[in-house]
Write an enzyme that holds these catalytic residues in place. Structure first.
Site, PDB file in Angstrom:
ATOM      1  N   GLU A 223       0.865  -1.176   0.000  1.00 45.26           N
ATOM      2  CA  GLU A 223       0.000   0.000   0.000  1.00 45.26           C
ATOM      3  C   GLU A 223       0.898   1.221   0.000  1.00 45.26           C
ATOM      4  OE1 GLU A 223      -2.631   2.477   2.979  1.00 45.26           O
ATOM      5  OE2 GLU A 223      -3.501   0.480   2.673  1.00 45.26           O
TER       6      GLU A 223
ATOM      7  N   CYS B 180      -3.229   7.482   4.805  1.00 44.02           N
ATOM      8  CA  CYS B 180      -3.147   7.060   3.408  1.00 44.02           C
ATOM      9  C   CYS B 180      -4.429   7.370   2.641  1.00 44.02           C
ATOM     10  CB  CYS B 180      -2.862   5.557   3.332  1.00 44.02           C
ATOM     11  SG  CYS B 180      -1.334   5.049   4.138  1.00 44.02           S
TER      12      CYS B 180
END
Length: 531
Positions: free
Chosen positions: A265, A299
């Site tokens: 990620e 994120c």
């Protein structure tokens, strides 16, 4: 480490609330680290927080051996036993929440409410895994080549040792929240937390031990990326990495060279669309949560807002007012909405992006100032307009409490602008019509989309996968997809009737001039059928 090493008169006085020498000594014992000590600093004050030993290559190798030995025994446990331990870990986490909330805040600098999100997510994840991992990991039956004469079963074996190279921004979610699925799948874990937030990871390892997980199953090593994080790849069977896209490229290359599967990620430039049928006040309230949660160091937080011109003025007014009302400060309580950035590098990036945008013609709606009287890395939540493509923050991830608001004239224009990025992690859509919101969401090239929410509903829905596309990475957390990624499939096909002269598979025996024409004729018949 001797307790005396921790009684530094220059240690941040805030840390004494939880970081008594005995506490630190107990946490350090959870790490495989015998190298030189490194000092860690508190974002709120910039003062030293703790001094911890670092792991050597020998420590890393020893940790991997211990994890592999523990994993062989752990893989033989049944899912009901694993589920009991997962539930126990969640119960202990809730019982000890005050301690870990303090640790998260002291190491990361975020507001306490943002730290609570971390506890909530891990508890929900443990519950999901306890209830579903056994079913998802059980062998499943598939159609065989010769119908009832062939039975096929696919088993999901543990990968072995799972390496986790974790970031600093969500030190509990992105350590313990990744460790639990690995353990639920029957793996051991080699965990390297970010050097900024090692104490939270060590606390999590202690929690798992107290919950009844076997000693040695979770190994924690300490050190920076080039020295220790990179070395993790040499010792594991699957790698979970969360971090920036440039670093992710290097990690992917290293993992690929070792033929180690990975889940990555990486960065994002997440966008939110405000349609013309919304209540501007309600949408502004949601946008504030989406943009400034975790001080923007999340994120999935939003950095680009696209608002329909029909509600643009009303939305900007409400968004500016609500942003200015956010309470900015530091403290181990719930008085503040936003805390500090985590370090000088993050502050420098935020300042550079804002100043660069303003020099390129952007307008400041609110914020844009450092607040050193609150803390050395504190920066106001900031909203800009008229941010053009010549500005760095137009396309680059800022990863801080900064957002650009753009005006669009239609859903089509919003979709085109939201997709105009090299990233593909997350997006959000606000519309009074859920049908319209879904239609826009279906056109976005991202791993997840929230409709009428910022990010919490999709991330918190543990049954659904979370992952990125393009330069935001590959693979997924959560759901069956995230769990099964930590396994290796094994197919067993059994042909029945062979020993009784009944097996259709015997048609493939003998001279090929006899069975090849029959096989091809059968295939022609098969492709003509509609079933």
């Amino acid at each position: 480490m001797a307790p005396e090493a921790l009684r530094d008169p220059e240690i941040d006085p805030l840390a004494t609330l939880v970081l008594e020498p005995e506490v630190l000594v107990d946490l350090v014992r959870r790490a495989r680290a015998t190298g030189p000590q490194t000092t860690h600093y508190a974002p709120w004050t910039g003062a030293p927080l703790a001094s911890l030993p670092q792991s050597t290559p020998e420590d890393l190798a020893a940790a991997a051996r211990a994890a592999r030995s523990a994993q062989r025994r752990w893989a033989t446990t049944d899912h009901r036993h694993r589920a009991r331990l997962l539930r126990r870990a969640a119960q202990l986490l809730l019982a000890r929440q005050s301690d870990v909330l303090d640790l998260i805040q002291l190491e990361n600098g975020k507001a306490r409410a943002a730290a609570v999100e971390e506890i909530a997510d891990v508890v929900l994840g443990a519950r999901f895994l306890a209830r579903n991992a056994g079913r998802l990991l059980s062998p499943d039956h598939r159609p065989g080549l010769l119908g009832p004469f062939t039975s096929v079963r696919v088993a999901h074996d543990p990968a072995g040792v799972v390496g986790i190279v974790a970031p600093w921004n969500y030190p509990l979610i992105l350590t313990l929240g990744d460790v639990l699925p690995a353990l639920a799948a029957g793996n051991a874990v080699l965990l390297r937390p970010d050097p900024q937030t090692p104490l939270t990871a060590l606390w999590a390892a202690e929690l798992l031990s107290d919950a009844g997980f076997p000693d040695g199953l979770v190994q924690v090593v300490l050190g920076d990326g080039p020295t220790v994080g990179d070395g993790v790849i040499n010792h594991v069977d699957h790698l979970l990495f969360t971090g920036s896209t440039p670093t992710g490229r290097m990690v992917a290359a290293r993992a690929g060279g070792e033929l180690v599967p990975s889940t990555l990620e990486l960065g994002g430039k997440n966008a939110l669309y405000i349609a013309d049928d919304v209540d501007p006040e309600l949408a502004a309230e949601g946008a504030v949560r989406a943009c400034f949660g975790g001080t923007g160091q999340l994120c999935m937080s939003v950095e680009r807002v696209y608002v329909h011109r029909a509600v643009s003025d009303a939305f900007r007014t409400a968004f500016r007012r609500r942003t200015r009302a956010l309470r900015l400060g530091t403290g181990l309580d719930y008085r503040y909405d936003l805390g500090s950035l985590t370090g000088p590098d993050q502050l420098a990036r935020v300042v550079e992006h804002v100043e660069d945008a303003l020099s390129a013609g952007a307008r400041l709606l609110t914020g844009g100032q450092q607040r050193p009287e609150i803390g050395p890395y504190v920066y106001e939540p900031t909203v800009l307009t008229d941010v053009g493509p010549q500005a760095r923050m137009f396309a680059e991830e800022t990863f801080g409490p900064v957002v650009a608001v753009h005006e669009v004239r239609s859903d089509d224009e919003a979709v085109a602008a939201m997709n105009d990025t090299r990233f593909g992690l997350h997006a959000a859509v606000w519309s009074r019509s859920t049908q319209r919101g879904r239609a826009v969401a279906d056109r976005l090239r991202v791993g997840s989309v929230d409709v009428n929410d910022g990010y919490q509903m999709s991330w918190g829905s543990w049954a659904a996968p979370q992952g990125g596309r393009a330069e935001s990475g590959w693979g997924a957390r959560h759901g069956a997809e995230g769990l099964l990624a930590l396994t290796r499939s094994r197919t067993v096909a059994v042909q029945h009737g062979v020993h009784h002269g009944l097996g259709p598979g015997r048609v493939l025996s003998g001279p090929p001039e006899r069975w090849a024409p029959a096989l091809l004729a059968a295939l022609r018949a098969v492709v003509r059928t509609r079933q």
